[in-house]
Design a protein around this motif. Structure first.
Motif, mmCIF file in Angstrom:
data_model
loop_
_atom_site.group_PDB
_atom_site.id
_atom_site.type_symbol
_atom_site.label_atom_id
_atom_site.label_comp_id
_atom_site.label_asym_id
_atom_site.label_seq_id
_atom_site.Cartn_x
_atom_site.Cartn_y
_atom_site.Cartn_z
ATOM 1 N N ALA A 65 -3.527 1.106 -4.054
ATOM 2 C CA ALA A 65 -3.250 1.155 -2.609
ATOM 3 C C ALA A 65 -4.495 0.750 -1.828
ATOM 4 N N TRP A 117 2.594 1.757 -3.398
ATOM 5 C CA TRP A 117 1.740 2.383 -4.412
ATOM 6 C C TRP A 117 1.578 3.881 -4.156
ATOM 7 N N MET A 118 1.462 4.248 -2.912
ATOM 8 C CA MET A 118 1.334 5.675 -2.626
ATOM 9 C C MET A 118 2.600 6.438 -3.011
ATOM 10 N N GLU A 119 3.747 5.755 -2.960
ATOM 11 C CA GLU A 119 4.997 6.386 -3.360
ATOM 12 C C GLU A 119 5.066 6.636 -4.865
ATOM 13 N N VAL A 138 2.779 8.041 -6.567
ATOM 14 C CA VAL A 138 2.080 9.289 -6.861
ATOM 15 C C VAL A 138 3.091 10.418 -7.058
ATOM 16 N N ARG A 185 -5.205 -2.294 0.940
ATOM 17 C CA ARG A 185 -5.825 -1.987 2.241
ATOM 18 C C ARG A 185 -7.074 -2.840 2.462
ATOM 19 N N THR A 218 -2.316 9.243 -10.689
ATOM 20 C CA THR A 218 -2.558 9.342 -9.247
ATOM 21 C C THR A 218 -3.755 8.494 -8.835
ATOM 22 N N ALA A 237 -2.817 4.750 -8.858
ATOM 23 C CA ALA A 237 -1.959 4.373 -7.731
ATOM 24 C C ALA A 237 -2.758 4.305 -6.436
ATOM 25 N N LYS A 238 -3.644 5.284 -6.234
ATOM 26 C CA LYS A 238 -4.449 5.276 -5.003
ATOM 27 C C LYS A 238 -5.455 4.128 -5.003
ATOM 28 N N GLU A 289 0.838 -1.201 0.000
ATOM 29 C CA GLU A 289 0.000 0.000 0.000
ATOM 30 C C GLU A 289 0.874 1.253 0.000
ATOM 31 N N GLY A 290 1.876 1.249 0.860
ATOM 32 C CA GLY A 290 2.778 2.394 0.899
ATOM 33 C C GLY A 290 3.561 2.546 -0.384
#
Length: 943
Positions: free
Chosen positions: A912, A886-888, A890, A916, A905, A908-909, A883-884
């Motif tokens: 993530a 994928w957030m990276e 962005v 989750r 964006t 990617a979210k 999850e982290g």
């Protein structure tokens, strides 16, 4: 009713009384759409076209007055307008018709000829871009005239994952949806009778679009589109979905895992399984030049250029023949390779979770050669920080022998972790999968067993076989593909396999834990009960022995018999060798040979005939008083055959012991008188006396008529000792099997049928126990006679009289039994030839082996619970890391326009969020398991 309603829909149905269009109420209502949910509503042509501005691929029909005929929206004037939306929320369009105005779109409803206009204004994008933004995949980037909807590409991709249907089969179904009157397409240019309109045959284009779709989707899901350096920065294996439960440093390992105590290091070990599949072969068609593929080692297939360079470099490497059984993979590597460019596929999976490993798949050229399997194994572990590996391979017993010396030859080209070659022997354990192991020799069954190896839990090593079962249906289509397309297709399917295994981890790990905890408790209690009945002293001695063997395989193996009793076959071999040596040295006694038979051969044959008589006697008794006709016929045939064997043996015996003739004559008279009273002649052939030397001396040398030399008596003495040990071993083995059958009956047999079947098996086994016990008593009786003459009494310490009450298994566990039943029978006590009367008797090796197996079972289930617990934690940590990660992604790319940046964006979210959500679902799935594990470790079963 269903049939009537379906036929009713062929007409106008509820709209039969309405002449005017339901929308404009002006023009005639004579058109309808068969794909709309409100299919059946009759509209005029203009209103129908207007209603389908955003649904241009629906199928419409026209009412002729008596029936409906198919019609295209293009023929009714509908055109698809591509372009960009203006600030007025309108599609900006300066229509530019597609070249030739015969654009073809492949959709789930069929192959459609449409009218399509590109935007030709100054702000218009390239035609390919306009198609993509309309969710249409262009077949070419130059003057596109064919496209497929994203929906149909996605549909086929999922369908191929589940059904393994070929692209051609899927496209043929679309063509039939378009026009079901056409027969199967023959794309030969000389075929004149094919009814397919050539300009609408888009199978080659659809094949290409599907190939592109697979690879682009793979790159998208690996976040390669978020990389500022683009596809030039895609690393080997980057697009492969990773196993969340396998240890991956930096992603899902616990803090300080490198410093785990020795007894916990297995929790951070990597379990690998290697195997080859010869169903996934590829015919010798196309070439790398014609079909190099779009992927370049980005997922599961090792990068082909480096792989083939390695294969060619070491092609002449000699492969040692198998020292185990004749494994075809070792001795016949060219099997099924004729006429193929690839005879199969080799792969490395994670052995516990059944997922393919990145860069660990490769094509085989000439069967399962080591040079291929070595490469994919070393590529799968290259760069790993893990120092503990368990490697499963069905020919591991042979493959691992010179593996490290071969690695030294490969090291420069395989980029193996520095220092790995120097430390590998301490950290890598080679094993054979559980299902394959019984086909190996006994030594392999002891050395390479998952069941007997510490720290492996309930891993079975058969993971690749389950994966192949899913992939094998692909063989029908992939064998016809070019090399690159085949690799891309298999990569896509392997990725989907890993995806399905990942989302199923919650259920699978929970299911395994619910099974493992009760088994841990059950096996621990069984071991405790057994040790209580055995006593502390032997258990302590055997525990020390087991721990030494686990630390060093050169120590005595607790699962292996250390004292080898000389059984009958061994004694016969020794006697034959000794006789041959005496004859070679010229010291043999001429009276020991008559014709081409030695006296030892005569004695051995006599013991075989004695066993056959005993077996026949038991079988006759088992048929009862009223045998069936088939039973009666079978017994008469067996009796006649055995009688002929005995008489032939007697003729030879007379040459060695002429004095037995008088006894034979008296015996024949007795047998003749018995036959007159016996309604089934010859049925008592099992009572014919063979007059072996032990019987002769037991009868006082037949009153002096027969003389047996001490050497002859010594020969039979040795044979009888071997026979006694062998039959006693068989009694013990059968008793252990019977105990196992009783356990199975108590645990699984439910209902009359199952209980009857179990009882029949146990009854048949009891008959075999009685037969083996009778053989032991016969051998011991002969030893009594021979021992008295030869003055030999050493056998008496080992081979005691066998009473009926002595023939019993090991003491039962956790049951109300008498003191006598709890005591071990002497048959389970080791009284070796080195022991002396009065010494403390050690437990028989069979008991030690049974204890060692019980200990191993308890340890494996305890390890399994520990491994499952750690794997669940690793899955949670992996999903948090993913999850982290994928957030990276962005904002990694700079200089994008607003729309592109927003799209990257959002994706990617969304990914993530998927990680989750998986973690949330897994937490729900695993709720309550920690309490179950805690209860199991404290002693409760947890239900």
């Amino acid at each position: 009713m269903y049939l009537a309603e379906v036929l009713r829909l062929e007409g106008r149905g509820d709209h039969i009384d309405f002449d005017k269009c339901a929308r404009c109420q002006v023009r005639s209502a004579d058109h309808r759409c068969s794909d709309c949910l409100a299919g059946g509503e009759l509209l005029c042509a203009s209103c129908l076209v207007e209603a389908h501005r955003q649904l241009p691929l629906h199928r419409v029909e026209y009412w002729t007055g008596s029936e409906f005929e198919r019609k295209t929206l293009k023929s009714m004037g509908l055109r698809i307008q591509l372009g960009h939306w203006t600030s007025f929320n309108r599609l900006c369009s300066v229509p530019t018709p597609a070249s030739g105005d015969d654009f073809i779109i492949v959709d789930s409803n069929g192959v459609h000829e449409v009218g399509l206009d590109f935007c030709g204004c100054g702000q218009a994008e390239l035609p390919t871009v306009q198609l993509l933004r309309g969710r249409l995949w262009a077949a070419t980037t130059t003057n596109p005239k064919t496209a497929a909807t994203f929906a149909v590409l996605r549909r086929y991709q999922i369908l191929s994952f589940e059904s393994k249907c070929s692209t051609q089969e899927f496209y043929e179904s679309l063509a039939r949806l378009t026009d079901n009157l056409q027969h199967k397409k023959n794309r030969n240019k000389d075929e004149e009778n094919a009814r397919l309109d050539k300009k609408r045959d888009r199978y080659p284009s659809f094949l290409l679009m599907m190939k592109q779709w697979r690879v682009i989707q793979m790159l998208k899901r690996a976040a390669c589109g978020h990389d500022p350096l683009g596809l030039s920065n895609v690393r080997e294996g980057q697009c492969a979905l990773l196993c969340p439960a396998c240890p991956q440093p930096g992603k899902n390992m616990s803090v300080g895992w490198q410093d785990a105590p020795p007894d916990k290091q297995f929790l951070h070990a990597l379990f690998l399984a290697i195997d080859a599949n010869f169903r996934l072969k590829r015919k010798d068609v196309s070439s790398e030049e014609k079909d190099p593929g779009l992927g370049r080692g980005w997922a599961f297939y090792a990068e082909v250029v480096a792989y083939m360079k390695h294969v060619r470099k070491h092609w002449k490497q000699k492969q040692d023949r198998s020292h185990c059984v004749a494994h075809d993979a070792v001795d016949k590597p060219d099997r099924e390779a004729c006429g193929t460019a690839s005879s199969g596929v080799g792969a490395v999976d994670c052995a516990r979770h059944n997922m393919k490993r990145p860069s660990a798949v490769g094509d085989l050229q000439l069967g399962e050669r080591y040079i291929n399997m070595d490469y994919i194994f070393f590529r799968s572990v290259a760069g790993t920080e893990l120092v503990r590996l368990f490697v499963s391979y069905d020919i591991a017993c042979q493959w691992h022998i010179h593996l490290w010396s071969r690695m030294e030859q490969y090291e420069n080209e395989l980029l193996v972790l520095p220092g790995f070659a120097g430390t590998h022997k301490r950290f890598v354990t080679f094993l054979v999968p559980k299902f394959h192991l019984p086909a190996h020799i006994e030594a392999c069954n002891l050395k390479f067993s998952f069941n007997l190896t510490r720290d492996v839990g309930q891993t079975d090593g058969e993971a690749p076989e389950r994966g192949w079962a899913n992939a094998n249906p692909l063989a029908a289509s992939t064998k016809e593909m070019g090399p690159g397309t085949r690799r891309d297709t298999l990569d896509d399917h392997f990725n989907d396999w890993n995806h399905k295994k990942t989302i199923g981890l919650g259920y699978q790990l929970r299911k395994k834990m619910l099974n493992a905890v009760p088994e841990m408790v059950k096996t621990r209690l069984a071991l405790s009960d057994m040790e209580e009945s055995l006593g502390a002293e032997p258990v302590a001695e055997w525990t020390e022995m087991a721990e030494k063997w686990e630390a060093s395989s050169s120590s005595p193996n607790p699962f292996e018999t250390q004292r080898k009793d000389e059984h009958l076959a061994k004694v016969r071999g020794d006697l034959a060798a000794e006789a041959a040596q005496r004859e070679a040295e010229g010291g043999g006694d001429a009276s020991d040979v008559k014709g081409d038979m030695h006296i030892t051969e005569l004695l051995a044959m006599g013991l075989q005939l004695e066993e056959q008589q005993r077996t026949l006697g038991f079988d006759v008794a088992a048929t009862g008083l009223h045998p069936t006709n088939d039973q009666r016929r079978a017994m008469i045939e067996r009796t006649s055959k055995l009688r002929r064997k005995i008489f032939a043996w007697i003729e030879v015996q007379m040459k060695f012991f002429p004095g037995v003739a008088d006894e034979r004559e008296q015996e024949d008279n007795r047998r003749a008188r018995a036959a007159e009273a016996e309604p089934v002649p010859g049925l008592k052939v099992s009572d014919i006396a063979l007059w072996l030397p032990s019987a002769i001396v037991g009868a006082g040398g037949c009153s002096g008529r027969v003389v047996c030399k001490d050497e002859v008596l010594e020969h039979e003495y040795r044979l009888r000792v071997g026979q006694a040990h062998e039959t006693l071993h068989e009694v013990r083995r059968l008793l252990l099997v019977r105990t196992h059958l009783y356990k199975l009956k108590d645990t699984h047999a439910r209902g009359v049928r199952a209980n009857t079947r179990s009882a029949d098996k146990i009854a048949a086994l009891n008959d075999r126990v009685k037969r083996a016990a009778a053989g032991y008593r016969t051998a011991r009786a002969a030893l009594v006679s021979l021992g008295g003459v030869l003055k030999r009494r050493d056998w008496e310490w080992e081979l005691l009289p066998l009473r009926e009450e002595d023939v019993r298994g090991l003491p039962p566990k956790r049951a109300k039994i008498t003191r006598e039943e709890r005591e071990l029978s002497w048959i389970w006590i080791s009284r070796g030839s080195q022991a002396q009367p009065g010494d403390d008797a050690a437990m028989n090796e069979a008991v030690r082996i049974e204890w060692a197996k019980a200990r191993a079972r308890a340890m494996r289930w305890r390890e399994e619970v520990d491994l499952l617990e750690e794997e669940m934690q690793r899955v949670r940590r992996f999903l948090v890391w993913r999850e982290g990660w994928w957030m990276e992604q962005v904002g990694r790319k700079r200089g994008l326009d607003v729309a592109e940046a927003e799209g990257e964006t959002a994706y990617a979210k969304r990914q993530a969020g998927v990680q989750r959500e998986l973690r949330r679902l897994f937490d729900i799935e695993w709720d309550g398991l920690p309490d179950l594990v805690a209860a199991g470790r404290l002693g409760g079963g947890g239900g």
